[in-house]
Scaffold this active site. Structure first.
Site, PDB file in Angstrom:
ATOM      1  N   LEU A  38     -31.324 -22.572  -5.232  1.00 52.52           N
ATOM      2  CA  LEU A  38     -31.102 -20.963  -4.924  1.00 52.52           C
ATOM      3  C   LEU A  38     -31.911 -20.339  -6.117  1.00 52.52           C
ATOM      4  CD1 LEU A  38     -27.861 -20.797  -2.980  1.00 52.52           C
ATOM      5  CD2 LEU A  38     -30.228 -21.097  -1.893  1.00 52.52           C
ATOM      6  N   LEU A  84     -39.154 -30.754  -0.662  1.00 51.12           N
ATOM      7  CA  LEU A  84     -40.234 -29.582  -0.853  1.00 51.12           C
ATOM      8  C   LEU A  84     -39.906 -28.762  -2.071  1.00 51.12           C
ATOM      9  CD1 LEU A  84     -39.363 -29.889   2.488  1.00 51.12           C
ATOM     10  CD2 LEU A  84     -41.060 -28.182   2.526  1.00 51.12           C
ATOM     11  N   ALA A  86     -39.684 -26.851  -5.126  1.00 55.01           N
ATOM     12  CA  ALA A  86     -40.714 -26.714  -6.213  1.00 55.01           C
ATOM     13  C   ALA A  86     -40.664 -25.025  -6.887  1.00 55.01           C
ATOM     14  CB  ALA A  86     -41.883 -27.180  -5.841  1.00 55.01           C
ATOM     15  N   THR A 131     -49.803 -29.868  -1.961  1.00 49.72           N
ATOM     16  CA  THR A 131     -50.555 -29.027  -1.685  1.00 49.72           C
ATOM     17  C   THR A 131     -52.201 -29.270  -1.845  1.00 49.72           C
ATOM     18  OG1 THR A 131     -51.437 -26.798  -2.823  1.00 49.72           O
ATOM     19  CG2 THR A 131     -50.416 -28.406  -4.206  1.00 49.72           C
ATOM     20  N   ASP A 132     -53.097 -28.742  -1.359  1.00 51.58           N
ATOM     21  CA  ASP A 132     -54.334 -28.892  -1.462  1.00 51.58           C
ATOM     22  C   ASP A 132     -54.787 -28.552  -2.594  1.00 51.58           C
ATOM     23  OD1 ASP A 132     -54.293 -26.281  -1.157  1.00 51.58           O
ATOM     24  OD2 ASP A 132     -55.670 -26.086   0.503  1.00 51.58           O
ATOM     25  N   GLU A 133     -53.977 -27.900  -3.479  1.00 54.88           N
ATOM     26  CA  GLU A 133     -54.584 -27.283  -4.704  1.00 54.88           C
ATOM     27  C   GLU A 133     -54.825 -28.611  -5.745  1.00 54.88           C
ATOM     28  OE1 GLU A 133     -52.496 -23.517  -5.969  1.00 54.88           O
ATOM     29  OE2 GLU A 133     -52.411 -22.820  -3.894  1.00 54.88           O
ATOM     30  N   TYR A 156     -49.605 -24.725 -11.809  1.00 52.78           N
ATOM     31  CA  TYR A 156     -48.950 -24.990 -10.814  1.00 52.78           C
ATOM     32  C   TYR A 156     -49.581 -26.327 -10.259  1.00 52.78           C
ATOM     33  CZ  TYR A 156     -47.864 -25.102  -5.738  1.00 52.78           C
ATOM     34  OH  TYR A 156     -47.655 -25.591  -4.421  1.00 52.78           O
ATOM     35  N   LYS A 160     -48.025 -30.057  -9.457  1.00 52.50           N
ATOM     36  CA  LYS A 160     -47.794 -30.800  -8.134  1.00 52.50           C
ATOM     37  C   LYS A 160     -48.818 -32.185  -8.392  1.00 52.50           C
ATOM     38  CE  LYS A 160     -46.085 -29.527  -4.964  1.00 52.50           C
ATOM     39  NZ  LYS A 160     -44.844 -29.670  -4.395  1.00 52.50           N
ATOM     40  N   LYS A 195     -46.369 -13.904  -2.496  1.00 52.07           N
ATOM     41  CA  LYS A 195     -47.683 -14.448  -2.105  1.00 52.07           C
ATOM     42  C   LYS A 195     -48.222 -13.415  -1.352  1.00 52.07           C
ATOM     43  CE  LYS A 195     -46.199 -18.865  -3.433  1.00 52.07           C
ATOM     44  NZ  LYS A 195     -44.791 -18.874  -3.228  1.00 52.07           N
TER      45      LYS A 195
HETATM   46  P1  NAD Z   1     -40.755 -21.596  -2.212  1.00 57.94           P
HETATM   47  O1  NAD Z   1     -40.757 -21.025  -3.591  1.00 57.94           O
HETATM   48  O2  NAD Z   1     -40.507 -20.587  -0.824  1.00 57.94           O
HETATM   49  O3  NAD Z   1     -39.481 -22.441  -1.812  1.00 57.94           O
HETATM   50  C1  NAD Z   1     -39.104 -23.532  -2.752  1.00 57.94           C
HETATM   51  C2  NAD Z   1     -37.545 -23.568  -2.705  1.00 57.94           C
HETATM   52  O4  NAD Z   1     -37.243 -24.724  -3.689  1.00 57.94           O
HETATM   53  C3  NAD Z   1     -36.665 -22.404  -3.082  1.00 57.94           C
HETATM   54  O5  NAD Z   1     -35.714 -22.348  -2.027  1.00 57.94           O
HETATM   55  C4  NAD Z   1     -36.133 -22.894  -4.300  1.00 57.94           C
HETATM   56  O6  NAD Z   1     -34.853 -22.264  -4.535  1.00 57.94           O
HETATM   57  C5  NAD Z   1     -35.987 -24.557  -4.452  1.00 57.94           C
HETATM   58  N1  NAD Z   1     -35.981 -24.818  -5.564  1.00 57.94           N
HETATM   59  C6  NAD Z   1     -36.652 -24.591  -6.850  1.00 57.94           C
HETATM   60  N2  NAD Z   1     -36.481 -25.258  -8.048  1.00 57.94           N
HETATM   61  C7  NAD Z   1     -35.454 -26.028  -7.581  1.00 57.94           C
HETATM   62  C8  NAD Z   1     -34.819 -27.174  -8.095  1.00 57.94           C
HETATM   63  N3  NAD Z   1     -34.755 -27.458  -9.528  1.00 57.94           N
HETATM   64  N4  NAD Z   1     -33.606 -27.810  -7.481  1.00 57.94           N
HETATM   65  C9  NAD Z   1     -33.646 -27.539  -6.318  1.00 57.94           C
HETATM   66  N5  NAD Z   1     -34.152 -26.614  -5.512  1.00 57.94           N
HETATM   67  C10 NAD Z   1     -35.110 -25.845  -6.345  1.00 57.94           C
HETATM   68  O7  NAD Z   1     -41.767 -22.468  -1.693  1.00 57.94           O
HETATM   69  P2  NAD Z   1     -42.602 -22.917  -0.416  1.00 57.94           P
HETATM   70  O8  NAD Z   1     -43.590 -22.188  -0.201  1.00 57.94           O
HETATM   71  O9  NAD Z   1     -41.841 -23.043   0.575  1.00 57.94           O
HETATM   72  O10 NAD Z   1     -43.129 -24.409  -0.871  1.00 57.94           O
HETATM   73  C11 NAD Z   1     -42.434 -25.583  -0.487  1.00 57.94           C
HETATM   74  C12 NAD Z   1     -43.151 -26.771  -0.843  1.00 57.94           C
HETATM   75  O11 NAD Z   1     -44.371 -26.868  -0.166  1.00 57.94           O
HETATM   76  C13 NAD Z   1     -43.516 -26.794  -2.314  1.00 57.94           C
HETATM   77  O12 NAD Z   1     -43.366 -28.228  -2.977  1.00 57.94           O
HETATM   78  C14 NAD Z   1     -44.819 -26.270  -2.594  1.00 57.94           C
HETATM   79  O13 NAD Z   1     -45.528 -26.974  -3.521  1.00 57.94           O
HETATM   80  C15 NAD Z   1     -45.327 -27.028  -0.975  1.00 57.94           C
HETATM   81  N6  NAD Z   1     -46.518 -26.228  -0.629  1.00 57.94           N
HETATM   82  C16 NAD Z   1     -46.562 -24.655  -0.322  1.00 57.94           C
HETATM   83  C17 NAD Z   1     -47.635 -24.268   0.207  1.00 57.94           C
HETATM   84  C18 NAD Z   1     -47.547 -22.627   0.589  1.00 57.94           C
HETATM   85  O14 NAD Z   1     -48.563 -22.083   1.095  1.00 57.94           O
HETATM   86  N7  NAD Z   1     -46.480 -21.979   0.476  1.00 57.94           N
HETATM   87  C19 NAD Z   1     -48.827 -24.925   0.853  1.00 57.94           C
HETATM   88  C20 NAD Z   1     -48.686 -26.258   0.421  1.00 57.94           C
HETATM   89  C21 NAD Z   1     -47.660 -26.917  -0.079  1.00 57.94           C
HETATM   90  P1  TYD Z   2     -51.403 -16.688  -3.360  1.00 58.07           P
HETATM   91  O1  TYD Z   2     -50.685 -16.181  -2.227  1.00 58.07           O
HETATM   92  O2  TYD Z   2     -50.494 -16.475  -4.786  1.00 58.07           O
HETATM   93  O3  TYD Z   2     -51.564 -18.383  -3.061  1.00 58.07           O
HETATM   94  P2  TYD Z   2     -52.526 -19.155  -4.102  1.00 58.07           P
HETATM   95  O4  TYD Z   2     -52.879 -18.857  -5.211  1.00 58.07           O
HETATM   96  O5  TYD Z   2     -51.639 -20.527  -4.175  1.00 58.07           O
HETATM   97  O6  TYD Z   2     -53.570 -19.722  -2.998  1.00 58.07           O
HETATM   98  O7  TYD Z   2     -52.892 -16.011  -3.150  1.00 58.07           O
HETATM   99  C1  TYD Z   2     -53.765 -16.173  -2.334  1.00 58.07           C
HETATM  100  C2  TYD Z   2     -54.937 -15.475  -2.768  1.00 58.07           C
HETATM  101  O8  TYD Z   2     -54.765 -14.339  -2.795  1.00 58.07           O
HETATM  102  C3  TYD Z   2     -55.361 -16.118  -4.232  1.00 58.07           C
HETATM  103  O9  TYD Z   2     -57.021 -16.334  -4.185  1.00 58.07           O
HETATM  104  C4  TYD Z   2     -54.999 -15.032  -4.963  1.00 58.07           C
HETATM  105  C5  TYD Z   2     -55.168 -13.801  -4.127  1.00 58.07           C
HETATM  106  N1  TYD Z   2     -54.186 -12.588  -4.570  1.00 58.07           N
HETATM  107  C6  TYD Z   2     -54.668 -11.451  -4.759  1.00 58.07           C
HETATM  108  O10 TYD Z   2     -55.883 -11.095  -4.738  1.00 58.07           O
HETATM  109  N2  TYD Z   2     -53.662 -10.634  -4.977  1.00 58.07           N
HETATM  110  C7  TYD Z   2     -52.296 -10.653  -5.009  1.00 58.07           C
HETATM  111  O11 TYD Z   2     -51.450  -9.549  -5.213  1.00 58.07           O
HETATM  112  C8  TYD Z   2     -51.845 -12.165  -4.622  1.00 58.07           C
HETATM  113  C9  TYD Z   2     -50.274 -12.375  -4.936  1.00 58.07           C
HETATM  114  C10 TYD Z   2     -52.940 -12.957  -4.619  1.00 58.07           C
END
Ligand code: NAD
Ligand code: TYD
Length: 350
Positions: A38, A84, A86, A131-133, A156, A160, A195
Site C-alpha cells: 500500500l 506485479l 513494483a 513491461t515492453d520497456e 524504471y 524491470k 500516468k
Molecule cells: P501500480 O504502481 O499501479 O501498482 C503497483 C502496486 O505495487 C501498488 O499497489 C503498490 O502499493 C505495490 N507495491 C509497490 N512496492 C511494493 C512493495 N515493496 N511490496 C509490496 N507491494 C508493493 O502499477 P501497475 O501499473 O498496476 O503495474 C503493475 C505491474 O505491471 C508492474 O510490475 C509494472 O511494471 C507492470 N506493467 C505495467 C504497465 C502499465 O502500463 N501500467 C505495463 C506493463 C507492465
Molecule cells: P506514461 O503514462 O508515464 O507511461 P510510460 O512512460 O511508461 O510509457 O507516459 C506515456 C507517454 O506520455 C510518454 O511518452 C510520456 C508522455 N507524457 C506526457 O507527455 N506528459 C505527461 O504528463 C505524462 C505523465 C506523460
C-alpha cells in the site's frame, strides 16, 4: 481446502486490482491472496467489490521483507505467484532510482528465493509481470518480439529488465517453474493519475494545463487493462513454463494525437464547445532519455494461447473516461494529499 493458493503481489494497484477481481470471480476453488505494501499507488478502495468473497484474503506486507514473505508462504501455503508489485512510474524513477532497485530488483529476488525454498516438484507457477520497456526504444519501423535483445534505458525499465533476468536465472539455475509476460502501456479505470491518460482526463475535467513532454511525437501502444488481466490469466493457466509472452494491442498513438482525442471526447461529455479543451495543451520540457516508440508483436500469445484484445481503443477509452467522470471521489481523494507535492515537483517549473 483450496485447490491452489495464489499470491498476487501488487494486487491493490492499477493492474493488480483488475487481475485480483478476475481471478476471484473466475476461480472460486482457488484462494487469491492479495499482497501489497500500500504505497502511494496501492489503494484498498480498488478492491471493495471482492472484499467479502470467501476465496479472497489481503495481506499488507513489503516484498523486500524476507521474513514477512516466508511467513506469508507458510501461513497461506502459497502454491503459485503472480508478481506485479513494483514501482511503476518512469518519471519517479528519474527522480529517485533507488526505490526502484529495492522493490523491483531486491523484492523480486526475495520472492524468487522464498518460492524456490518453499516449493517441491513441478506443480507451481511463478508468473512475473513485466513491461515492453525492457526492450528499449524503437525507430519508425519494427515491433518488439520475444527475441528482441533487452536494451532498457530508464531507471524504471532497467530495474524491470534486471528482475526479468533474475526470474529467468532462477529457472535455468534452480529449475523454478516461471513464466514472464511483457506488456505495452495499459489504460483503464483505477489508474493512478500520474500516468498519461488519467492525468490528462483529470486535468481536462479541472481545466488545468495539459503538459505534453517535448513535441508530443513519442509513440505508445495502448492496451485496455482488463485485456492485460485476461492475458495474464491466460498465460498463467495455459502458457508454457520458462517462456516469455509479449502482450499488446497493435494500437500505436502519438501522445499528442491521443491527448487531442481525449480533449474532443471530453468536450462532448462535458458539453463544452468543440476545441475548448484543446486550448489547455501546453508543451513542456521533455522527459530525460524519453523513449521514442514502443510497439508490440503479440503474435506468439495470439497463435499459441488464442488470446486477443477484446475492445477497440475508442470503446475502451470511452468506458475509461466515463468511469473517471462517475468516480470523481476516487480521484479527488488521491489528488488531495501528497499528489499535490508530486505534481509541483514534476510540473511547476517545467
Ligand atoms: P501500480 O504502481 O499501479 O501498482 C503497483 C502496486 O505495487 C501498488 O499497489 C503498490 O502499493 C505495490 N507495491 C509497490 N512496492 C511494493 C512493495 N515493496 N511490496 C509490496 N507491494 C508493493 O502499477 P501497475 O501499473 O498496476 O503495474 C503493475 C505491474 O505491471 C508492474 O510490475 C509494472 O511494471 C507492470 N506493467 C505495467 C504497465 C502499465 O502500463 N501500467 C505495463 C506493463 C507492465
Ligand atoms: P506514461 O503514462 O508515464 O507511461 P510510460 O512512460 O511508461 O510509457 O507516459 C506515456 C507517454 O506520455 C510518454 O511518452 C510520456 C508522455 N507524457 C506526457 O507527455 N506528459 C505527461 O504528463 C505524462 C505523465 C506523460
Amino acid at each position: 481446502m483450496w485447490e491452489k493458493n495464489i499470491l498476487i503481489t501488487g494486487g491493490a494497484g492499477f493492474i493488480g486490482s483488475h487481475l485480483v477481481r478476475l481471478m476471484v470471480n473466475k476461480y472460486p476453488t482457488y484462494r487469491i491472496i492479495c499482497l501489497d505494501k500500500l504505497t502511494y499507488a496501492g489503494n484498498l478502495k480498488n478492491l471493495t467489490d471482492v472484499d467479502n468473497a470467501p476465496n479472497y484474503a489481503f495481506v499488507k506486507a513489503d516484498i523486500v521483507d524476507a521474513e514477512a514473505m516466508k511467513s506469508v508462504f507458510a501461513e497461506y501455503e502459497i502454491s503459485d505467484v503472480i508478481h506485479l508489485a513494483a514501482e511503476s512510474h518512469v518519471d519517479r524513477s528519474i527522480e529517485g532510482p533507488m526505490e526502484f532497485v529495492m522493490t523491483n530488483v531486491v523484492g523480486t529476488v526475495n520472492l524468487l528465493q522464498v518460492a524456490k525454498d518453499s516449493w517441491k516438484g513441478d506443480d507451481h507457477v511463478f508468473h512475473h509481470v513485466s513491461t515492453d520497456e525492457v526492450y528499449g526504444s524503437l525507430g519508425e519501423d519494427g515491433l518488439f518480439e520475444e527475441t528482441t535483445a533487452y536494451d532498457p534505458r530508464s531507471p524504471y525499465s532497467s530495474s524491470k529488465a534486471s528482475s526479468d533476468h533474475f526470474v529467468r536465472a532462477f529457472h535455468h539455475t534452480y529449475g523454478l517453474p516461471i513464466k514472464i509476460s511483457n506488456c505495452s502501456n495499459n489504460y483503464g479505470s483505477h489508474q493512478f493519475p500520474e500516468k498519461l491518460i488519467p492525468l490528462m482526463i483529470n486535468n481536462i475535467v479541472n481545466n488545468k494545463p495539459l503538459p505534453i513532454y517535448g513535441k508530443g511525437e513519442n509513440i505508445r501502444d495502448w492496451l485496455w487493462v482488463n485485456d492485460h488481466a485476461s492475458a495474464i490469466e491466460t498465460i498463467f493457466s495455459k502458457g508454457r513454463i520458462g517462456e516469455s509472452y509479449n502482450v499488446g494491442g497493435l494500437n500505436e498513438w502519438t501522445n499528442i494525437d491521443l491527448v487531442k482525442y481525449l480533449c474532443r471526447l471530453l468536450d462532448k461529455k462535458l458539453n463544452r464547445a468543440e476545441g475548448e479543451s484543446e486550448k489547455l495543451i501546453t508543451y513542456v520540457t521533455d522527459r530525460a532519455g524519453h523513449d521514442m516508440r514502443y510497439a508490440i508483436d503479440a503474435s506468439k500469445i495470439e497463435a499459441e494461447l488464442n488470446w486477443k484484445p477484446s475492445l477497440k481503443f475508442e470503446e475502451g477509452l470511452e468506458i475509461t473516461v466515463d468511469w473517471y467522470l462517475k468516480n470523481t471521489e476516487w480521484t479527488n481523494e488521491i489528488t488531495s494529499g501528497s499528489y499535490r507535492d508530486y505534481y509541483d515537483t514534476m510540473y511547476q517549473n517545467r
